[in-house]
Design an enzyme around this catalytic site. Structure first.
Site, PDB file in Angstrom:
ATOM      1  N   LYS A  30      26.279 -16.015  -7.908  1.00 46.50           N
ATOM      2  CA  LYS A  30      25.339 -14.989  -8.365  1.00 46.50           C
ATOM      3  C   LYS A  30      26.030 -13.632  -8.457  1.00 46.50           C
ATOM      4  O   LYS A  30      25.898 -12.917  -9.456  1.00 46.50           O
ATOM      5  CB  LYS A  30      24.163 -14.887  -7.379  1.00 46.50           C
ATOM      6  CG  LYS A  30      23.305 -13.647  -7.578  1.00 46.50           C
ATOM      7  CD  LYS A  30      22.179 -13.554  -6.557  1.00 46.50           C
ATOM      8  CE  LYS A  30      22.573 -12.964  -5.224  1.00 46.50           C
ATOM      9  NZ  LYS A  30      22.508 -11.490  -5.123  1.00 46.50           N
ATOM     10  N   ASN A  31      26.776 -13.275  -7.399  1.00 44.92           N
ATOM     11  CA  ASN A  31      27.326 -11.918  -7.346  1.00 44.92           C
ATOM     12  C   ASN A  31      28.544 -11.718  -8.245  1.00 44.92           C
ATOM     13  O   ASN A  31      29.055 -10.608  -8.370  1.00 44.92           O
ATOM     14  CB  ASN A  31      27.642 -11.521  -5.900  1.00 44.92           C
ATOM     15  CG  ASN A  31      26.357 -11.285  -5.113  1.00 44.92           C
ATOM     16  OD1 ASN A  31      25.278 -11.158  -5.712  1.00 44.92           O
ATOM     17  ND2 ASN A  31      26.462 -11.238  -3.801  1.00 44.92           N
ATOM     18  N   CYS A 131      16.640  -0.617   0.233  1.00 44.63           N
ATOM     19  CA  CYS A 131      16.163  -1.994   0.257  1.00 44.63           C
ATOM     20  C   CYS A 131      16.154  -2.451   1.696  1.00 44.63           C
ATOM     21  O   CYS A 131      16.568  -1.713   2.582  1.00 44.63           O
ATOM     22  CB  CYS A 131      17.015  -2.900  -0.616  1.00 44.63           C
ATOM     23  SG  CYS A 131      18.612  -3.206   0.083  1.00 44.63           S
ATOM     24  N   ARG A 136      21.580   1.952   1.089  1.00 44.60           N
ATOM     25  CA  ARG A 136      22.431   1.555  -0.038  1.00 44.60           C
ATOM     26  C   ARG A 136      22.501   2.587  -1.172  1.00 44.60           C
ATOM     27  O   ARG A 136      22.046   2.338  -2.282  1.00 44.60           O
ATOM     28  CB  ARG A 136      21.988   0.186  -0.582  1.00 44.60           C
ATOM     29  CG  ARG A 136      22.095  -0.891   0.457  1.00 44.60           C
ATOM     30  CD  ARG A 136      21.689  -2.227  -0.077  1.00 44.60           C
ATOM     31  NE  ARG A 136      22.696  -2.879  -0.893  1.00 44.60           N
ATOM     32  CZ  ARG A 136      22.486  -3.996  -1.567  1.00 44.60           C
ATOM     33  NH1 ARG A 136      21.299  -4.571  -1.521  1.00 44.60           N
ATOM     34  NH2 ARG A 136      23.438  -4.526  -2.284  1.00 44.60           N
ATOM     35  N   ASP A 321      27.342 -11.363   3.750  1.00 42.78           N
ATOM     36  CA  ASP A 321      26.335 -12.252   3.161  1.00 42.78           C
ATOM     37  C   ASP A 321      26.258 -13.612   3.863  1.00 42.78           C
ATOM     38  O   ASP A 321      25.435 -14.451   3.500  1.00 42.78           O
ATOM     39  CB  ASP A 321      26.614 -12.460   1.664  1.00 42.78           C
ATOM     40  CG  ASP A 321      26.345 -11.199   0.852  1.00 42.78           C
ATOM     41  OD1 ASP A 321      25.695 -10.274   1.381  1.00 42.78           O
ATOM     42  OD2 ASP A 321      26.790 -11.130  -0.304  1.00 42.78           O
ATOM     43  N   ARG A 413      15.848 -15.773  -5.462  1.00 42.50           N
ATOM     44  CA  ARG A 413      16.732 -14.816  -6.139  1.00 42.50           C
ATOM     45  C   ARG A 413      18.180 -15.298  -6.107  1.00 42.50           C
ATOM     46  O   ARG A 413      18.951 -14.955  -7.001  1.00 42.50           O
ATOM     47  CB  ARG A 413      16.657 -13.458  -5.447  1.00 42.50           C
ATOM     48  CG  ARG A 413      15.330 -12.772  -5.631  1.00 42.50           C
ATOM     49  CD  ARG A 413      15.369 -11.406  -5.038  1.00 42.50           C
ATOM     50  NE  ARG A 413      16.465 -10.623  -5.625  1.00 42.50           N
ATOM     51  CZ  ARG A 413      16.740  -9.382  -5.328  1.00 42.50           C
ATOM     52  NH1 ARG A 413      16.007  -8.748  -4.458  1.00 42.50           N
ATOM     53  NH2 ARG A 413      17.744  -8.750  -5.899  1.00 42.50           N
TER      54      ARG A 413
HETATM   55  C1  EPZ Z   1      27.452  -6.393  -3.133  1.00 40.19           C
HETATM   56  O1  EPZ Z   1      26.514  -5.328  -3.005  1.00 40.19           O
HETATM   57  C2  EPZ Z   1      26.657  -7.660  -3.148  1.00 40.19           C
HETATM   58  N1  EPZ Z   1      25.741  -7.651  -4.280  1.00 40.19           N
HETATM   59  C3  EPZ Z   1      25.913  -7.826  -1.832  1.00 40.19           C
HETATM   60  O2  EPZ Z   1      25.252  -9.079  -1.848  1.00 40.19           O
HETATM   61  C4  EPZ Z   1      26.921  -7.813  -0.690  1.00 40.19           C
HETATM   62  O3  EPZ Z   1      26.240  -7.871   0.542  1.00 40.19           O
HETATM   63  C5  EPZ Z   1      27.754  -6.528  -0.743  1.00 40.19           C
HETATM   64  O4  EPZ Z   1      28.379  -6.403  -2.061  1.00 40.19           O
HETATM   65  C6  EPZ Z   1      28.859  -6.478   0.300  1.00 40.19           C
HETATM   66  O5  EPZ Z   1      29.716  -7.575   0.154  1.00 40.19           O
HETATM   67  C7  EPZ Z   1      26.179  -7.954  -5.496  1.00 40.19           C
HETATM   68  O6  EPZ Z   1      27.349  -8.236  -5.710  1.00 40.19           O
HETATM   69  C8  EPZ Z   1      25.190  -7.958  -6.598  1.00 40.19           C
HETATM   70  P1  EPZ Z   1      28.769  -2.429  -1.557  1.00 40.19           P
HETATM   71  P2  EPZ Z   1      26.943  -3.821  -3.257  1.00 40.19           P
HETATM   72  O7  EPZ Z   1      28.747  -1.352  -2.584  1.00 40.19           O
HETATM   73  O8  EPZ Z   1      27.947  -3.774  -4.336  1.00 40.19           O
HETATM   74  C9  EPZ Z   1      27.633   1.468   1.028  1.00 40.19           C
HETATM   75  C10 EPZ Z   1      23.448 -10.589  -1.471  1.00 40.19           C
HETATM   76  O9  EPZ Z   1      22.788 -10.966  -0.459  1.00 40.19           O
HETATM   77  N2  EPZ Z   1      27.709   2.203  -0.260  1.00 40.19           N
HETATM   78  O10 EPZ Z   1      30.048  -3.141  -1.311  1.00 40.19           O
HETATM   79  O11 EPZ Z   1      25.706  -3.035  -3.406  1.00 40.19           O
HETATM   80  C11 EPZ Z   1      26.491   0.453   1.037  1.00 40.19           C
HETATM   81  O12 EPZ Z   1      25.274   1.061   1.386  1.00 40.19           O
HETATM   82  C12 EPZ Z   1      23.826  -9.142  -1.655  1.00 40.19           C
HETATM   83  O13 EPZ Z   1      23.785 -11.364  -2.382  1.00 40.19           O
HETATM   84  C13 EPZ Z   1      27.567   3.585  -0.239  1.00 40.19           C
HETATM   85  O14 EPZ Z   1      27.355   4.207   0.805  1.00 40.19           O
HETATM   86  O15 EPZ Z   1      27.614  -3.484  -1.855  1.00 40.19           O
HETATM   87  C14 EPZ Z   1      26.998  -0.543   2.061  1.00 40.19           C
HETATM   88  O16 EPZ Z   1      26.724  -0.072   3.346  1.00 40.19           O
HETATM   89  C15 EPZ Z   1      23.169  -8.205  -0.711  1.00 40.19           C
HETATM   90  N3  EPZ Z   1      27.678   4.257  -1.436  1.00 40.19           N
HETATM   91  C16 EPZ Z   1      28.513  -0.549   1.823  1.00 40.19           C
HETATM   92  O17 EPZ Z   1      28.789   0.663   1.139  1.00 40.19           O
HETATM   93  C17 EPZ Z   1      27.923   3.614  -2.617  1.00 40.19           C
HETATM   94  O18 EPZ Z   1      28.010   4.293  -3.647  1.00 40.19           O
HETATM   95  C18 EPZ Z   1      29.039  -1.702   0.963  1.00 40.19           C
HETATM   96  O19 EPZ Z   1      28.233  -1.818  -0.191  1.00 40.19           O
HETATM   97  C19 EPZ Z   1      28.081   2.220  -2.607  1.00 40.19           C
HETATM   98  C20 EPZ Z   1      27.970   1.534  -1.401  1.00 40.19           C
END
Ligand code: EPZ
Length: 434
Positions: A30-31, A131, A136, A321, A413
């Protein structure tokens, strides 16, 4: 209770205690599929994606892309492939606004920002809200795009981004690893003028898959899979054909299904090298997990697993995850386990639900101390997010008696036919409506 058919909210009903045995086919990730689909916005030629999972999130993103003017045709021949091949053709971008109603359903929608801006010089994307698993923010996405020359304003809940003269390459150092920000910047930089260097980039297999697809589309990208990625911008990208990599989180989830029931599963099409740190934790717990030419074989016939500590980290560390699923396994382990979540600030919503099934878990900030109990007992439980919901399904497989998992739209989802896949391996599980 009746089988799912008419009205009422669907739920999953499980009667635990059955050892799983058999084979499960692992879907495309999915991701990886979500960012790959948004890459179709970068070119006026068709992008063909194979091995797509059939999931609610894919349908949600398809609606958004259709709104932007992408023609999407989904097919695939034969039972196994039906609905798994998508032809995405963005001959022209019809609308550069990603509206609130579509974005709020799924945070990954923000991945249209980089491609729209790079191709059209303008994009207006609803700000994704918080969320269940944390606030996030998307500040890293926005700062990175500003470093490529975009002007960005936040107005009325929307991100308004402009680059009237196109984007230009830049040197971007991410303060911490973000999967989504790396993906958005990779796509934007592919069509920017000159060289972009992304430092402290995400190395997740899904990011690598996107980068490989972009290369097939004519992008010039070096350092794929490392934490420093260099992109030489090109004037235009072309169409391509790309197969989505197998879902490592689905793989890990079913590996735990085998482990928590003391069973044995062949996870067909899975890739062990994408889940090494998770596999190490399972081995330390006493579970056999190894690759063979068909996928990954997991066997937990040596009795009760032992408690093992785990801390989530960016790839190649233990994936956030899989944290909830691993915790479900640790609730029935012999001994204690410290499970630490370092990526999201609020990803322990499964803990009170697991406790309702008899788990002994104490939270201390970002860590959960799990003291293994002899057995869990079935109970009605509530899913709060995708991975939390599947951890409750896993706990239900091990628990004595009946577990009802409510709010399973979260599950749909990200997991394709989860109840059918588990039932085919001997689980007593069905989708019901009351
Ligand atoms: C991706 O989310 C995945 N989603 C998530 O999967 C996964 O948990 C996550 O990466 C971490 O591996 C998809 O790929 C669609 P991040 P993403 O940006 O890209 C903070 C699932 O269950 N952050 O790596 O949104 C953020 O809040 C989902 O399938 C900022 O502060 O994750 C988090 O604490 C849930 N500012 C950390 O960084 C930003 O601009 C990592 O988030 C971006 C992120």
């Amino acid at each position: 209770m009746k089988k799912a058919s008419g009205g009422g909210m669907p739920r999953i009903r499980i009667v635990g205690g059955h050892r799983l045995n058999g084979e499960i086919s692992i879907c495309g990730a999915k991701n990886a599929a979500l960012p790959l689909m948004t890459a179709a916005l970068l070119t006026d030629e068709p992008l063909t994606l194979r091995n797509l999972p059939r999931l609610a999130d894919i349908a949600t993103l398809s609606s958004l892309l259709t709104h932007h003017g992408v023609d999407i045709e989904v097919n695939g021949t034969g039972m196994a492939n039906r609905g798994r091949v998508a032809y995405l053709h963005a001959a022209e971008i019809a609308d550069t606004t990603a509206p609130y109603d579509l974005v709020r359903k799924m945070r990954a929608s923000v991945l249209v920002l980089g491609p729209l801006l790079a191709r059209c010089g303008v994009a207006r994307v609803s700000q994704p809200g918080g969320c269940a698993i944390g606030t996030r923010p998307v500040d890293l996405h926005l700062k990175g795009l500003q470093q490529l020359g975009a002007e960005i304003e936040l107005d009325g809940g929307y991100i308004e981004a402009r680059a009237p003269n196109g984007l230009t390459g830049g040197h971007i150092v991410f303060p911490f690893v973000s999967v989504g920000a790396t993906e958005n910047l990779l796509m934007a930089a592919s069509l920017a003028r000159g060289e972009t260097i992304l430092v402290n980039a995400a190395r997740e297999p899904e990011v690598q898959d996107l980068a490989r697809c972009l290369v097939a589309m004519g992008a010039k990208i070096d350092g794929i899979g490392s934490d420093t990625i260099t992109v030489q911008g090109v004037d235009r990208l072309n169409g391509a054909e790309h197969a989505v990599l197998p879902d490592r989180i689905e793989t890990g989830t079913y590996a735990i299904a085998a482990a928590i029931t003391g069973g044995e599963l062949m996870l067909r099409g899975a890739e062990l090298t994408h889940i090494e740190s998770f596999a190490d934790a399972l081995r330390a717990a006493g579970v056999d997990i190894l690759a063979d030419d068909r996928g990954v074989r997991v066997s937990a016939c040596n009795g009760r697993v032992t408690g093992v500590d785990a801390m989530t980290e960016p790839y190649p560390g233990f994936p956030t995850d899989l944290q909830a699923q691993f915790m479900a396994l640790m609730t029935v382990a012999d001994g204690a386990a410290m499970v630490t979540e370092s990526i999201f600030e609020n990803r322990f919503m499964h803990v009170p639900e697991l406790a309702r099934m008899g788990a002994n878990v104490t939270l201390h900030g970002a860590s959960a101390l799990v003291r293994g109990v002899g057995s869990l007992t079935g109970a009605p439980v509530m899913a709060t997010d995708l991975r939390a919901s599947v951890s409750l399904v896993l706990a239900g497989l091990a628990a004595s008696g009946e577990t009802i998992v409510n709010r399973i739209y979260h599950l749909d989802r990200g997991y394709e036919r989860v109840e059918e896949k588990l039932a085919a391996c001997g689980a007593e599980i069905e989708r019901v409506r009351d």
